[in-house]
Scaffold this active site. Structure first.
Site, PDB file in Angstrom:
ATOM      1  N   SER A 146     -26.876  25.946   4.125  1.00  0.00           N
ATOM      2  CA  SER A 146     -27.531  26.300   5.386  1.00  0.00           C
ATOM      3  C   SER A 146     -27.412  25.121   6.339  1.00  0.00           C
ATOM      4  O   SER A 146     -27.433  23.967   5.910  1.00  0.00           O
ATOM      5  CB  SER A 146     -29.007  26.617   5.124  1.00  0.00           C
ATOM      6  OG  SER A 146     -29.755  26.465   6.308  1.00  0.00           O
ATOM      7  N   LYS A 157     -30.646  24.998   0.571  1.00  0.00           N
ATOM      8  CA  LYS A 157     -30.094  26.345   0.381  1.00  0.00           C
ATOM      9  C   LYS A 157     -28.706  26.381  -0.268  1.00  0.00           C
ATOM     10  O   LYS A 157     -27.852  25.554   0.021  1.00  0.00           O
ATOM     11  CB  LYS A 157     -30.001  27.085   1.733  1.00  0.00           C
ATOM     12  CG  LYS A 157     -31.327  27.528   2.305  1.00  0.00           C
ATOM     13  CD  LYS A 157     -32.087  28.523   1.447  1.00  0.00           C
ATOM     14  CE  LYS A 157     -31.554  29.921   1.501  1.00  0.00           C
ATOM     15  NZ  LYS A 157     -31.781  30.630   2.738  1.00  0.00           N
ATOM     16  N   GLU A 208     -22.547  38.827   0.026  1.00  0.00           N
ATOM     17  CA  GLU A 208     -23.126  39.572   1.155  1.00  0.00           C
ATOM     18  C   GLU A 208     -22.040  40.171   2.044  1.00  0.00           C
ATOM     19  O   GLU A 208     -22.159  41.303   2.521  1.00  0.00           O
ATOM     20  CB  GLU A 208     -24.025  38.650   1.983  1.00  0.00           C
ATOM     21  CG  GLU A 208     -25.292  38.266   1.236  1.00  0.00           C
ATOM     22  CD  GLU A 208     -26.058  37.139   1.919  1.00  0.00           C
ATOM     23  OE1 GLU A 208     -27.262  37.276   2.093  1.00  0.00           O
ATOM     24  OE2 GLU A 208     -25.430  36.127   2.298  1.00  0.00           O
ATOM     25  N   HIS A 259     -34.964  52.070 -10.533  1.00  0.00           N
ATOM     26  CA  HIS A 259     -35.902  51.834  -9.408  1.00  0.00           C
ATOM     27  C   HIS A 259     -36.133  50.337  -9.197  1.00  0.00           C
ATOM     28  O   HIS A 259     -37.186  49.936  -8.696  1.00  0.00           O
ATOM     29  CB  HIS A 259     -37.244  52.548  -9.631  1.00  0.00           C
ATOM     30  CG  HIS A 259     -37.111  53.967 -10.072  1.00  0.00           C
ATOM     31  ND1 HIS A 259     -37.043  55.017  -9.186  1.00  0.00           N
ATOM     32  CD2 HIS A 259     -36.981  54.506 -11.313  1.00  0.00           C
ATOM     33  CE1 HIS A 259     -36.896  56.153  -9.861  1.00  0.00           C
ATOM     34  NE2 HIS A 259     -36.847  55.868 -11.158  1.00  0.00           N
TER      35      HIS A 259
END
Ligand code: ARG
Length: 473
Positions: free
Chosen positions: A293, A299, A306, A172
């Protein structure tokens, strides 16, 4: 580079190449209709397999006396030359043809005249395409196997270095029990190992030659299907000619195998995305495997993970595309089946490249083992071990579970982060079965070592799991 474009003026005018079925229809197809149904941009991938299939067919035609043996030999030689020219880049596929089969047959006829016109005896593009596709997939699947094996080895090598690197295991997405990084990596490897099995299984069922099935009903010519099957490296010819030209189960199975592999990769990459966040910081992706970024100077993003995560959508979609093409398709062949290749090629390309990206990403990453270890403290990951300690001292599990739960509540009430912060007297107040050895027993590494049953996270046991997977490769 020799271009294959010496066609008559009238052909050039219409920009529609002479088609294999021109005898039946007086009118030439309209250019846009022709382009709509042409498949050469997709099926040119298996040009070499198309040639190999034609060579086997023509040799068989010669051996069985269906065409003169010397004609068969000349055609076979010319096909060999064409294959060499294509491999060396001397000849390129002319994409203005309808499909790869028409291109090769027309090239042969252009070079050999009537000899070239003999090659299609007893054959249809329906069995030809079913054959080419299978031959191509045999290679594609062995490339896929290699990609899976490379990712697997990368995981196992990494696991071997982290047999004692403690980390929280989650259910979980809540800290559950202590495991090791190796145990987690071998969980991923186990999934990839099943993927490998799925591809290999599909290959076994695909190992039959459809050649000699004709359009759907075979041929009255005395074709030797066993001969072409063995020349092409298949175990046997397919059983039924109608099934041979209709069946795309092999494509479905491989598309499913790709979708499942990609789904696994997407889950692994989701772990990586989570672990690379500031909140977790279990992993630092190499700069070469990260992006920045355009606006936020600080970043470092896990874009590769992804993208691999997202591409599971494509491969699931391709599998669904194939199912929908086949659903309700009447027997035997329908042009619908032409749509099968693009979907499967895309799935194979996607899964194969993602396997490489995944392997490169984890191989180059830095694993913050201290951070993982410190995440094992504070979430009462040792609570199950407390209960099992009591069970080993004779307490029924349900009572042991309750006792451990009470102790966790005691700790929380006292602002303590671990059961080991309790004094022995405090523990004994909950159960007099507790002894001094509880403190040693609850050290995270000891919790892991105690779970040394088969499948468990104990270092020796994970080492065994690694060995099992390695021997399966
Ligand atoms: N391009 C076709 C395919 O991929 C080849 C078979 C064509 N057969 C036919 N009867 N039109 O399925």
């Amino acid at each position: 580079m020799q271009k294959h474009n010496e066609h008559s003026e009238s052909e050039k005018e219409s920009a529609v190449k002479s088609v294999l079925w021109a005898g039946r229809l007086e009118e030439k197809p309209s250019e846009i209709a022709f382009k709509f149904q042409a498949s050469i941009k997709v099926d040119k991938r298996f040009v070499l397999e198309d040639i190999a299939g034609s060579r086997a067919h023509v040799v068989m035609l010669g051996k069985e006396g269906i065409i003169p043996p010397d004609a068969a030999e000349k055609i076979d030689q010319e096909l060999g030359k064409i294959a060499d020219e294509i491999k060396s880049g001397l000849l390129s596929v002319d994409e203005s043809f309808e499909d790869i089969h028409s291109f090769i047959e027309s090239l042969l006829t252009e070079r050999l005249g009537d000899l070239g016109r003999m090659v299609h005896a007893g054959r249809s593009r329906n069995d030809q395409v079913a054959l080419d596709f299978r031959l191509y997939l045999k290679h594609a699947v062995s490339d896929m196997e290699e990609a899976i094996i490379h990712a697997l080895k990368t995981l196992l090598d990494l696991a071997e270095k982290h047999l004692e690197s403690i980390m929280p295991g989650y259910t979980h997405l809540q800290r559950a029990q202590c495991v090791t990084l190796a145990h987690h990596l071998v969980a991923w490897a186990s999934a990839l190992n099943r993927d490998l099995g799925r591809f290999r299984d599909a290959l076994c069922r695909m190992d039959e030659s459809p050649l000699g099935s004709g359009a759907l009903a075979g041929s009255s010519l005395p074709l030797n299907r066993g001969l072409t099957a063995s020349v092409l490296g298949f175990s046997r010819p397919t059983l039924n000619s109608m099934d041979s030209v209709s069946d795309r189960d092999f494509a479905l199975e491989l598309a499913a195998a790709c979708a499942i592999t990609q789904t696994h990769l997407s889950r692994f990459c989701e772990d990586i995305v989570i672990w690379s966040s500031e909140e977790f910081k279990f992993i630092d992706l190499a700069e070469a495997w990260s992006t920045g970024s355009s606006i936020m100077p600080q970043k470092k993003n896990p874009d590769f993970a992804e993208l691999v995560r997202a591409k599971a959508g494509r491969t699931a979609g391709n599998f669904m595309t194939l199912l929908m093409i086949l659903k309700g398709l009447p027997y035997a062949y329908g042009k619908d089946l032409q749509e099968d290749k693009e979907a499967l090629f895309d799935s194979l390309d996607t899964a194969q490249s993602c396997l490489g990206i995944f392997a490169g990403m984890i191989q180059s990453a830095h694993w913050n083992t201290e951070r993982m270890e410190s995440a094992c403290i504070g979430g009462f990951l040792e609570a199950t071990d407390v209960a099992e300690y009591l069970v080993q001292k004779g307490l029924p599990f349900r009572k042991a579970h309750e006792t451990a739960a009470f102790i966790v509540r005691d700790c929380i009430a006292a602002g303590e982060r671990s059961v080991t912060e309790r004094s022995l007297d405090q523990l004994k107040a909950r159960s007099d079965l507790f002894e001094q050895d509880i403190y040693e027993r609850l050290l995270p590494l000891n919790c892991v070592k105690a779970r040394n049953l088969s499948g468990g996270p104990a270092p020796q046991e994970v080492q065994r799991q690694i060995k099992v997977l390695r021997s399966a490769l």
